[in-house]
Design an enzyme around this catalytic site. Structure first.
Site, PDB file in Angstrom:
ATOM      1  N   ALA A 157     -45.669  31.452   4.211  1.00 30.48           N
ATOM      2  CA  ALA A 157     -44.792  30.272   4.363  1.00 30.48           C
ATOM      3  C   ALA A 157     -43.493  30.589   3.403  1.00 30.48           C
ATOM      4  O   ALA A 157     -43.718  30.702   2.367  1.00 30.48           O
ATOM      5  CB  ALA A 157     -45.420  28.794   4.299  1.00 30.48           C
ATOM      6  N   GLU A 229     -56.092  30.082  13.311  1.00 31.39           N
ATOM      7  CA  GLU A 229     -56.486  28.870  12.721  1.00 31.39           C
ATOM      8  C   GLU A 229     -55.559  27.861  12.659  1.00 31.39           C
ATOM      9  O   GLU A 229     -54.380  28.000  11.789  1.00 31.39           O
ATOM     10  CB  GLU A 229     -56.777  29.306  11.065  1.00 31.39           C
ATOM     11  CG  GLU A 229     -58.014  30.256  11.080  1.00 31.39           C
ATOM     12  CD  GLU A 229     -59.512  29.608  11.193  1.00 31.39           C
ATOM     13  OE1 GLU A 229     -59.499  28.511  11.526  1.00 31.39           O
ATOM     14  OE2 GLU A 229     -60.376  30.478  11.205  1.00 31.39           O
ATOM     15  N   CYS A 263     -55.476  20.544   7.295  1.00 32.02           N
ATOM     16  CA  CYS A 263     -55.741  20.924   8.810  1.00 32.02           C
ATOM     17  C   CYS A 263     -57.279  20.260   9.164  1.00 32.02           C
ATOM     18  O   CYS A 263     -57.314  19.795  10.071  1.00 32.02           O
ATOM     19  CB  CYS A 263     -55.857  22.259   9.130  1.00 32.02           C
ATOM     20  SG  CYS A 263     -56.928  23.299   7.984  1.00 32.02           S
TER      21      CYS A 263
END
Ligand code: NDP
Length: 455
Positions: A157, A229, A263
């Site tokens: 990221a 994922e 998550c």
């Protein structure tokens, strides 16, 4: 071009990096592709030794890596240290088990033939990773895949370039050949070009479902194997016989871990009417008691959100949910201080299709629902397009397992918060993606399960 990483607690620049777009990108992919033939034929015992060495490098430099994570994305420092230790654990785990997981498997076929399955690496695998667990997500991919004989190319990221480069250094220091693991500091709009490159043999993405769809579309056209994922909106189901003290304590932890940006954080709390008032009172009190502050301070429970724009998105979800009839029990406004700080927030009774009910809420915001019985609880738990984790809380373990089996999720826990563990497969269903990481299943995603028949 240069890339900066910014400390979300202070708004100051942590570090500046030269990006790898264009020719640099190509050079790094070429190095990965050139390393693969040598690496795949390196005996697996040697690959396991190097992985164990990577675990040692992590432990030796734990403080440095933990500080870097906290500076780049705001995780409380203690949690950063635990993350480094968990990365070392996944290295130890595959250093011990990889050969066993990938051993040839004799399979009974024709009586006069020798038939078996062998597991062979595919090549350079692109890993597109999120910022929320900037070391763990990468090691969860790299430990099994490098040991299987693949080489790794990381697109991390954009807000954690320092972590990307530091992870590259871990493998270099451990003695891996140049090109076995490299990072590409590129913008996500260059990813299609990487996926269309024939040298890339597979792609795994951990991130939002929007990014997952974009990558799957291009990879689909290329017929490149994918593992996805993606996000989650995990239910935390509290039944009428739940042991209340432990349930509330874990509920708070399950929602707030990693500043609420996980998550598998519990996001929707679904509570049986008989214990609803008690749960809500205690839950709101505990959420309110959490210390929000400087993530480098050992006493802090919740640091800043990872980026200012992400906090703004989170706040919009909260405001829209309240506008549409949700009751605000706690928090609900960005904090009046420098940095991207959002307080623990609790909303009850949101409308069925409000953001807090149907979208992933990625921050310290809990939504609490009251349900009349077990059947309604299961229905509500499954009433989401996501299917990553779920947990149920009850004094009756058989009842708990019965409910767990009915969750539409890749992970279902009874009387424990949803967590990842190197020994257990990890992944989701529905819009939370497909494929598995960790355990035996994880090391077999990017290998050719080749059938051999010797007559
Ligand atoms: P994003 O989806 O925004 O980003 C994830 C990665 O994908 C980044 O490297 C990003 O690069 C890249 N990316 C973003 N858009 C695209 C695109 N269109 N095409 C290709 N790549 C793209 O997620 P976040 O980093 O914000 O992470 C949070 C999300 O990750 C949450 O939804 C969370 O639930 C999920 N997640 C899932 C986990 C799981 O195991 N299932 C674990 C942890 C997080 P760039 O930064 O340059 O935009």
């Amino acid at each position: 071009m240069t890339i900066e990483s910014t400390n979300p607690a202070t708004g100051t620049v942590v570090d500046t990096f030269e990006d790898d777009s264009g020719a640099d990108r190509d050079e790094r992919i070429e190095r990965a592709a050139e390393t693969f033939p040598e690496w795949r034929t390196t005996p697996i015992e040697r690959r396991q030794q190097l992985l164990a060495a990577a675990g040692e490098v992590l432990r030796e430099n734990s403080e440095e890596y933990a500080t870097l994570m906290t500076e780049e994305m705001g995780k409380p420092i203690d949690q950063s240290r635990s993350e480094v230790e968990k990365c070392a654990w996944v290295c130890d785990y595959y250093a011990e088990h990889a050969a066993e997981f990938l051993a040839d498997e004799p399979v009974a076929g024709e009586p006069d033939a020798e038939t078996k399955v062998v597991y062979q690496p595919l090549g350079p695998i692109l890993a597109i990773m999120p910022w929320n667990f900037p070391f763990w997500q990468v090691f969860r991919f790299a430990a099994p895949n490098l040991t299987a004989g693949n080489v790794g190319v990381l697109k991390h990221a954009s807000n954690v370039p320092g972590c990307a480069r530091a992870i590259e250094d871990v493998f270099r220091e451990a003695g891996y050949p140049d090109g076995a693991f490299s990072s590409l500091l590129i913008d996500s709009d260059e990813i299609d070009a990487v996926l269309e490159d024939d040298r890339i043999a597979g792609v795994t993405l951990t991130g939002s479902d929007g990014a997952g769809r974009a990558v799957a579309e291009t990879a689909g056209n290329e017929l490149t194997k994918t593992v996805l994922e993606l996000g989650g909106s995990d239910p935390f189901v509290v039944l009428d016989d739940a042991p209340m003290e432990k349930t509330v304590e874990t509920a708070v932890q399950a929602r707030l871990i990693n500043n609420g940006q996980s998550c598998i954080a519990a996001k929707r709390f679904i509570v049986h009417t008989d214990v609803y008032d008690e749960f809500l009172d205690r839950f709101v009190d505990e959420m309110d008691a959490q210390v929000v502050g400087d993530p480098m301070d050992e006493k802090t429970d919740i640091g800043p959100q990872a980026r200012e724009d992400l906090m703004d998105d989170l706040h919009e979800q909260v405001e829209e949910t309240i506008d549409r009839g949700g009751d605000l029990e706690l928090g609900g406004e960005p904090m009046d201080r420098d940095g991207a700080y959002y307080p623990p927030t609790v909303i009850t009774d949101p409308l069925e299709d409000s953001p807090a009910d149907q979208e992933e809420v990625f921050g310290p915001v809990a939504t609490v629902f009251e349900v009349s019985d077990e059947e309604r609880a299961i229905e509500k738990a499954n009433d989401t397009r996501f299917g990553l984790g779920a947990s149920v809380w009850t004094a009756d373990l058989d009842r708990g397992e019965r409910v767990a089996r009915r969750f539409e999720s890749g992970l279902a826990f009874v009387n424990e918060l949803v967590k990842s563990d190197p020994r257990l497969p990890f992944g989701g269903v529905k819009d939370s993606g497909y494929g598995r990481e960790l355990a035996r299943a994880g090391i077999r995603e990017f290998v050719n399960a080749k059938t051999i028949w010797v007559q």
